[in-house]
Design a protein around this motif. Structure first.
Motif, PDB file in Angstrom:
ATOM      1  N   ILE A 189       0.843  -1.203   0.000  1.00  0.00           N
ATOM      2  CA  ILE A 189       0.000   0.000   0.000  1.00  0.00           C
ATOM      3  C   ILE A 189       0.875   1.248   0.000  1.00  0.00           C
ATOM      4  O   ILE A 189       0.642   2.195  -0.766  1.00  0.00           O
ATOM      5  CB  ILE A 189      -0.936  -0.014   1.222  1.00  0.00           C
ATOM      6  N   ARG A 190       1.885   1.262   0.857  1.00  0.00           N
ATOM      7  CA  ARG A 190       2.762   2.427   0.932  1.00  0.00           C
ATOM      8  C   ARG A 190       3.478   2.663  -0.393  1.00  0.00           C
ATOM      9  O   ARG A 190       3.612   3.808  -0.855  1.00  0.00           O
ATOM     10  CB  ARG A 190       3.794   2.224   2.042  1.00  0.00           C
ATOM     11  N   LEU A 191       3.917   1.600  -1.029  1.00  0.00           N
ATOM     12  CA  LEU A 191       4.651   1.726  -2.289  1.00  0.00           C
ATOM     13  C   LEU A 191       3.740   2.283  -3.387  1.00  0.00           C
ATOM     14  O   LEU A 191       4.145   3.166  -4.158  1.00  0.00           O
ATOM     15  CB  LEU A 191       5.220   0.366  -2.685  1.00  0.00           C
ATOM     16  N   LEU A 192       2.522   1.770  -3.478  1.00  0.00           N
ATOM     17  CA  LEU A 192       1.606   2.279  -4.495  1.00  0.00           C
ATOM     18  C   LEU A 192       1.183   3.714  -4.205  1.00  0.00           C
ATOM     19  O   LEU A 192       1.002   4.519  -5.119  1.00  0.00           O
ATOM     20  CB  LEU A 192       0.362   1.388  -4.575  1.00  0.00           C
ATOM     21  N   ASP A 193       1.026   4.035  -2.924  1.00  0.00           N
ATOM     22  CA  ASP A 193       0.552   5.368  -2.547  1.00  0.00           C
ATOM     23  C   ASP A 193       1.653   6.413  -2.685  1.00  0.00           C
ATOM     24  O   ASP A 193       1.436   7.475  -3.276  1.00  0.00           O
ATOM     25  CB  ASP A 193       0.044   5.330  -1.106  1.00  0.00           C
ATOM     26  N   ARG A 194       2.839   6.133  -2.158  1.00  0.00           N
ATOM     27  CA  ARG A 194       3.897   7.135  -2.109  1.00  0.00           C
ATOM     28  C   ARG A 194       4.960   6.947  -3.175  1.00  0.00           C
ATOM     29  O   ARG A 194       5.781   7.834  -3.396  1.00  0.00           O
ATOM     30  CB  ARG A 194       4.538   7.158  -0.719  1.00  0.00           C
ATOM     31  N   GLY A 195       4.952   5.797  -3.838  1.00  0.00           N
ATOM     32  CA  GLY A 195       5.879   5.566  -4.926  1.00  0.00           C
ATOM     33  C   GLY A 195       7.263   5.124  -4.465  1.00  0.00           C
ATOM     34  O   GLY A 195       7.532   4.961  -3.277  1.00  0.00           O
ATOM     35  N   ASP A 196       8.137   4.939  -5.445  1.00  0.00           N
ATOM     36  CA  ASP A 196       9.514   4.509  -5.204  1.00  0.00           C
ATOM     37  C   ASP A 196      10.446   5.530  -5.841  1.00  0.00           C
ATOM     38  O   ASP A 196      10.509   5.635  -7.070  1.00  0.00           O
ATOM     39  CB  ASP A 196       9.733   3.126  -5.818  1.00  0.00           C
ATOM     40  N   PRO A 197      11.192   6.324  -5.043  1.00  0.00           N
ATOM     41  CA  PRO A 197      12.070   7.357  -5.614  1.00  0.00           C
ATOM     42  C   PRO A 197      13.106   6.796  -6.581  1.00  0.00           C
ATOM     43  O   PRO A 197      13.610   7.523  -7.430  1.00  0.00           O
ATOM     44  CB  PRO A 197      12.736   7.975  -4.379  1.00  0.00           C
ATOM     45  N   THR A 198      13.443   5.499  -6.460  1.00  0.00           N
ATOM     46  CA  THR A 198      14.440   4.897  -7.345  1.00  0.00           C
ATOM     47  C   THR A 198      13.815   4.232  -8.555  1.00  0.00           C
ATOM     48  O   THR A 198      14.533   3.719  -9.410  1.00  0.00           O
ATOM     49  CB  THR A 198      15.260   3.849  -6.575  1.00  0.00           C
ATOM     50  N   PRO A 200      10.993   3.760 -11.981  1.00  0.00           N
ATOM     51  CA  PRO A 200      10.647   4.503 -13.198  1.00  0.00           C
ATOM     52  C   PRO A 200       9.340   5.264 -13.035  1.00  0.00           C
ATOM     53  O   PRO A 200       8.685   5.193 -11.987  1.00  0.00           O
ATOM     54  CB  PRO A 200      10.508   3.382 -14.247  1.00  0.00           C
ATOM     55  N   ALA A 201       8.942   5.962 -14.088  1.00  0.00           N
ATOM     56  CA  ALA A 201       7.715   6.779 -14.034  1.00  0.00           C
ATOM     57  C   ALA A 201       6.477   5.917 -13.872  1.00  0.00           C
ATOM     58  O   ALA A 201       5.492   6.346 -13.267  1.00  0.00           O
ATOM     59  CB  ALA A 201       7.610   7.644 -15.280  1.00  0.00           C
ATOM     60  N   GLN A 202       6.489   4.709 -14.417  1.00  0.00           N
ATOM     61  CA  GLN A 202       5.370   3.777 -14.303  1.00  0.00           C
ATOM     62  C   GLN A 202       5.842   2.522 -13.590  1.00  0.00           C
ATOM     63  O   GLN A 202       6.872   1.943 -13.961  1.00  0.00           O
ATOM     64  CB  GLN A 202       4.816   3.406 -15.693  1.00  0.00           C
ATOM     65  N   LEU A 203       5.106   2.101 -12.563  1.00  0.00           N
ATOM     66  CA  LEU A 203       5.506   0.938 -11.769  1.00  0.00           C
ATOM     67  C   LEU A 203       4.884  -0.324 -12.346  1.00  0.00           C
ATOM     68  O   LEU A 203       3.657  -0.478 -12.372  1.00  0.00           O
ATOM     69  CB  LEU A 203       5.073   1.117 -10.314  1.00  0.00           C
ATOM     70  N   SER A 204       5.726  -1.243 -12.811  1.00  0.00           N
ATOM     71  CA  SER A 204       5.255  -2.551 -13.250  1.00  0.00           C
ATOM     72  C   SER A 204       5.213  -3.493 -12.057  1.00  0.00           C
ATOM     73  O   SER A 204       5.666  -3.176 -10.958  1.00  0.00           O
ATOM     74  CB  SER A 204       6.177  -3.117 -14.328  1.00  0.00           C
ATOM     75  N   MET A 205       4.692  -4.689 -12.290  1.00  0.00           N
ATOM     76  CA  MET A 205       4.628  -5.676 -11.220  1.00  0.00           C
ATOM     77  C   MET A 205       6.024  -5.997 -10.708  1.00  0.00           C
ATOM     78  O   MET A 205       6.252  -6.138  -9.504  1.00  0.00           O
ATOM     79  CB  MET A 205       3.950  -6.936 -11.756  1.00  0.00           C
ATOM     80  N   ARG A 210      10.565  -5.410  -6.606  1.00  0.00           N
ATOM     81  CA  ARG A 210      11.890  -4.942  -6.202  1.00  0.00           C
ATOM     82  C   ARG A 210      11.787  -3.979  -5.021  1.00  0.00           C
ATOM     83  O   ARG A 210      12.584  -4.018  -4.075  1.00  0.00           O
ATOM     84  CB  ARG A 210      12.581  -4.270  -7.386  1.00  0.00           C
ATOM     85  N   GLY A 211      10.809  -3.059  -5.084  1.00  0.00           N
ATOM     86  CA  GLY A 211      10.624  -2.119  -3.987  1.00  0.00           C
ATOM     87  C   GLY A 211      10.220  -2.811  -2.697  1.00  0.00           C
ATOM     88  O   GLY A 211      10.723  -2.485  -1.608  1.00  0.00           O
ATOM     89  N   LEU A 212       9.320  -3.802  -2.793  1.00  0.00           N
ATOM     90  CA  LEU A 212       8.896  -4.551  -1.616  1.00  0.00           C
ATOM     91  C   LEU A 212      10.062  -5.319  -1.005  1.00  0.00           C
ATOM     92  O   LEU A 212      10.264  -5.305   0.211  1.00  0.00           O
ATOM     93  CB  LEU A 212       7.785  -5.530  -1.998  1.00  0.00           C
ATOM     94  N   ASP A 213      10.822  -5.987  -1.851  1.00  0.00           N
ATOM     95  CA  ASP A 213      11.941  -6.797  -1.357  1.00  0.00           C
ATOM     96  C   ASP A 213      12.962  -5.915  -0.642  1.00  0.00           C
ATOM     97  O   ASP A 213      13.454  -6.269   0.448  1.00  0.00           O
ATOM     98  CB  ASP A 213      12.593  -7.522  -2.541  1.00  0.00           C
ATOM     99  N   ARG A 214      13.271  -4.766  -1.217  1.00  0.00           N
ATOM    100  CA  ARG A 214      14.253  -3.871  -0.611  1.00  0.00           C
ATOM    101  C   ARG A 214      13.777  -3.356   0.744  1.00  0.00           C
ATOM    102  O   ARG A 214      14.524  -3.400   1.734  1.00  0.00           O
ATOM    103  CB  ARG A 214      14.507  -2.695  -1.554  1.00  0.00           C
ATOM    104  N   GLU A 215      12.529  -2.877   0.818  1.00  0.00           N
ATOM    105  CA  GLU A 215      12.056  -2.259   2.045  1.00  0.00           C
ATOM    106  C   GLU A 215      11.780  -3.280   3.137  1.00  0.00           C
ATOM    107  O   GLU A 215      12.082  -3.043   4.310  1.00  0.00           O
ATOM    108  CB  GLU A 215      10.788  -1.446   1.753  1.00  0.00           C
ATOM    109  N   LEU A 237       1.092  -1.275 -13.012  1.00  0.00           N
ATOM    110  CA  LEU A 237       0.153  -1.182 -11.896  1.00  0.00           C
ATOM    111  C   LEU A 237      -0.292   0.247 -11.654  1.00  0.00           C
ATOM    112  O   LEU A 237      -1.481   0.519 -11.457  1.00  0.00           O
ATOM    113  CB  LEU A 237       0.780  -1.739 -10.625  1.00  0.00           C
ATOM    114  N   ALA A 238       0.657   1.183 -11.632  1.00  0.00           N
ATOM    115  CA  ALA A 238       0.309   2.554 -11.246  1.00  0.00           C
ATOM    116  C   ALA A 238       1.415   3.505 -11.675  1.00  0.00           C
ATOM    117  O   ALA A 238       2.570   3.102 -11.826  1.00  0.00           O
ATOM    118  CB  ALA A 238       0.108   2.655  -9.737  1.00  0.00           C
ATOM    119  N   PRO A 239       1.077   4.797 -11.851  1.00  0.00           N
ATOM    120  CA  PRO A 239       2.140   5.802 -11.997  1.00  0.00           C
ATOM    121  C   PRO A 239       2.956   5.853 -10.705  1.00  0.00           C
ATOM    122  O   PRO A 239       2.422   5.643  -9.614  1.00  0.00           O
ATOM    123  CB  PRO A 239       1.365   7.112 -12.220  1.00  0.00           C
ATOM    124  N   ASN A 240       4.227   6.119 -10.829  1.00  0.00           N
ATOM    125  CA  ASN A 240       5.106   6.220  -9.664  1.00  0.00           C
ATOM    126  C   ASN A 240       4.892   7.570  -9.001  1.00  0.00           C
ATOM    127  O   ASN A 240       5.317   8.607  -9.519  1.00  0.00           O
ATOM    128  CB  ASN A 240       6.561   6.053 -10.093  1.00  0.00           C
TER     129      ASN A 240
END
Length: 675
Positions: A189-198, A200-205, A210-215, A237-240
């Protein structure tokens, strides 16, 4: 490119908090996890409400299976199934998803829960081009491989198959006690809501994985597992949100708020001075205490002190005393019966789902629109009709559409659900809101944390009212309903109301009292978003203002207000950090702004969390003064002046590149600039 928001996509969200006979520890966070996941799916990923099926604590295993089967039959683009709850393993190693009726006894498990193999068979019969399964439960890693390339099915037929789990084959999933979300889905939820600064512009699955695994690894939590076809990167999935600096939809956690506060660039001496002044003027809070209205709300930030620098007072005189105005002070709006002749904003700007800005303003009885292009230039004006007599406001809805609201000469509230769409459609899309009469002035509109639009306006005898969408993105409305004062009266207000969302996702309304012109404030509270209460004290003191304030949510998570008094002096007040909706009880002059100003100030927060204020001086009349209240300019200048001249200030809005775009006009021609 396949996208989750495609019309042919379907989403099934299933959650189980507890099992029969206390067979597993209850997980109360499941309900709020599902609610907030649905919220970000709608408002970040663009999935429509009717595309989402939600099942919470069903005692019927067949209901879960049929819901998946129905969605599998309907989906033609993306089919997403997300389960959060309890997982059990049978004697032969099969994974079972729990229902409220589940009894893990060896003889009852398969009859009271849903085997994942049953879900799998329904999924693989679907026509969907992409199938995604997300499992947040114990032992969920046992499902890995069931949609992999090893299956006896040509994945090219379904474009892609993907499975993401919260744990390995023999790991348990975690739900921290007292947390609003389970650990895994909460991070999603946090990743989709606030995005990943590292990212791309569009978040794929795969970007999400990668963001979930890192955090999760950084936090010492179980690392997720995933497997899918090589074509799953095509699924967006969503815009970053971090890439576009979109404001967060959901409340920040205490840990996130601490990080935000650490980013604030303040001088220690100014922070200490602010803390001393705040401590000296404590005010009762609507949300403080241990009463029922404070239950279920996130803990407030623990840091003390205002984020804005406040002036010291070496003479020992009262800090809130007004500076002596020059003889050329403007005629105070506070002395007038209405706003006729007062210099108020002439436009309204909002940022669309793609990050571009749309501005609307009144031209006679029509509405003119300006749209920001990809290269930063502006197209317009475009006449989108309207039949209005007041300046419109514009706000994005849960579907990503731009919705405009305005009032016509008969006091009817008009609205346009496609003010950002094609001109031809926009001209024919103006509607009159039923059961809303005698509207005065300019409404205030906002999308609340549930995705619903809420509109606040002055009715007959200047009374304060609001109306709410029944469901996000739908043209169905609840109300109108009056806003009651602390004494349960329907307040009469001067000027137009202002509304803003706070760091917890609750709305705050600000309006001037009709008689005294002092500022009053209302806040959502309690467990239901339709519960409102006015601050029972005078949190801003008794200073009369010329017009309602501009309101900004700073990077420190606090609301900051700026307003002119009847003499054209610029004032500020900032929320205290001790608890939500607590204020210092008085206004303070804005440092450096020692002249006389006109119109209405504008304020905004940049990508670094700095609060900026913009206002037009009385003299020279075609300039805009501005300053960041979180830093001093190297040469000591404060305020600065925009390079472009403007004699009307429309709006200040962050664009897709995180610039603060200041819009206005000079002698009738639109002008844009950035500090």
């Amino acid at each position: 490119m396949t996208e989750l928001k495609s019309p042919g996509s379907r989403v099934v969200l299933v959650g189980t908090q507890a099992c029969a006979n206390d067979a597993a520890p209850p997980v109360p966070a499941v309900e709020s996890t599902m609610e907030d996941l649905a919220h970000v799916l709608r408002n970040r990923c663009g999935v429509r409400s009717e595309q989402i099926i939600r099942i919470l604590d069903s005692a019927d295993p067949m209901r879960m299976g049929l819901a998946v089967a129905e969605a599998a039959d309907q989906a033609t683009d993306v089919l997403l199934v997300h389960y959060v709850g309890h997982g059990f393993v049978s004697a032969d190693g099969e994974l079972y998803l729990a229902t409220r009726a589940t009894d893990p006894n060896a003889n009852r498990l398969e009859h009271s829960s849903v085997p994942f193999t049953t879900i799998r068979r329904s999924l693989l019969k679907s026509r969907a081009r992409a199938i995604v399964v997300v499992l947040d439960c114990c032992f969920s890693g046992r499902a890995i491989g069931t949609l992999s390339s090893q299956d006896p099915i040509d994945l090219a037929d379904v474009h892609g198959g993907y499975i993401l789990t919260s744990a390995a084959r023999d790991q348990v999933a975690l739900a921290p006690p007292g947390a609003p979300h389970t650990a895994f889905t909460g991070e999603l939820i946090r990743l989709l809501d606030r995005g990943d600064p590292t990212g791309p512009a569009q978040l794929s699955m795969r970007d999400v994985y990668r963001g979930l695994d890192r955090e999760l690894h950084r936090r010492g939590l179980p690392r997720p597992r995933q497997r899918g076809s090589e074509r799953i990167d095509d699924l967006v999935l969503a815009p970053n949100a971090a890439h576009t600096s979109a404001p967060a939809l959901l409340p920040a956690s205490p840990a996130e708020r601490a990080v935000i506060r650490q980013r604030k660039r303040m001088f220690a001496v100014l922070a200490a001075t602010a803390a001393v002044l705040v401590a000296a003027v404590a005010t009762p809070a609507l949300w403080s205490g241990d009463g029922p209205e404070s239950q279920g709300r996130p803990d407030p930030p623990s840091a003390s002190g205002l984020s804005l620098p406040v002036p010291t007072n070496p003479t020992g005189t009262e800090a809130s005393a007004s500076p002596e105005p020059p003889p050329s002070s403007p005629m105070p709006c506070v002395e007038r019966a209405d706003e006729a002749g007062c210099d108020f904003p002439a436009g309204s700007t909002a940022r669309g789902a793609d990050g571009s800005l749309v501005t609307v303003q009144r031209a006679g009885t029509d509405v003119h629109r300006y749209r920001q292009q990809a290269n930063g230039s502006w197209a317009g004006p475009e006449n989108i009709g309207g039949g209005v007599s007041e300046v419109p406001v514009i706000v994005p809805d849960a579907n990503g559409r731009m919705v405009a609201f305005a009032v016509n000469k008969d006091g009817k509230l008009r609205y346009n659900l496609s003010a950002g769409g094609a001109v031809r459609a926009a001209k024919s899309a103006w509607r009159t809101m039923g059961k809303v009469d005698n509207v005065q002035g300019r409404p205030a509109a906002i999308q609340n944390s549930d995705g619903k639009l809420e509109v606040f306006f002055r009715g007959k005898a200047n009374t304060l009212w609001h109306i709410t969408q029944r469901n996000p993105g739908e043209d169905r409305w609840v109300g109108p309903e009056p806003m009651h004062g602390a004494g349960d009266e329907i307040p009469s207000i001067f000027g137009d109301p202002k509304v803003h969302i706070d760091q917890y996702g609750y709305l705050r309304v600000f309006a001037l009292d009709l008689e005294t012109k002092r500022l009053r404030t209302w806040a959502q509270h309690g467990s239901e978003k339709d519960q409102w209460g006015e601050h029972s004290d005078q949190p801003f003191g008794d200073k009369p203002l010329a017009a309602p304030p501009t309101v900004t949510l700073g990077g420190d998570g606090l609301l900051h207000l700026f307003a002119l008094d009847e003499l054209g002096v610029l004032w500020q007040v900032s929320e205290k950090s001790e608890a939500p909706n607590t204020w210092p009880g008085r206004w303070l002059p804005v440092p450096g702004f020692n002249g006389v100003y006109t119109g209405q100030p504008m304020s905004a927060t940049n990508e670094a969390g700095e609060v900026f204020v913009f206002v037009r001086p009385k003299e020279p009349a075609d300039r805009v003064a501005y300053a960041s209240l979180d830093r001093a300019e190297p040469d000591g200048r404060n305020p600065l002046m925009l390079n472009r001249h403007m004699n009307v200030l429309w709006s200040v809005t962050p664009d897709r590149n995180d610039r603060l775009v200041v819009q206005g006009e000079l002698n009738g021609e639109p002008v844009a600039d950035s500090p």
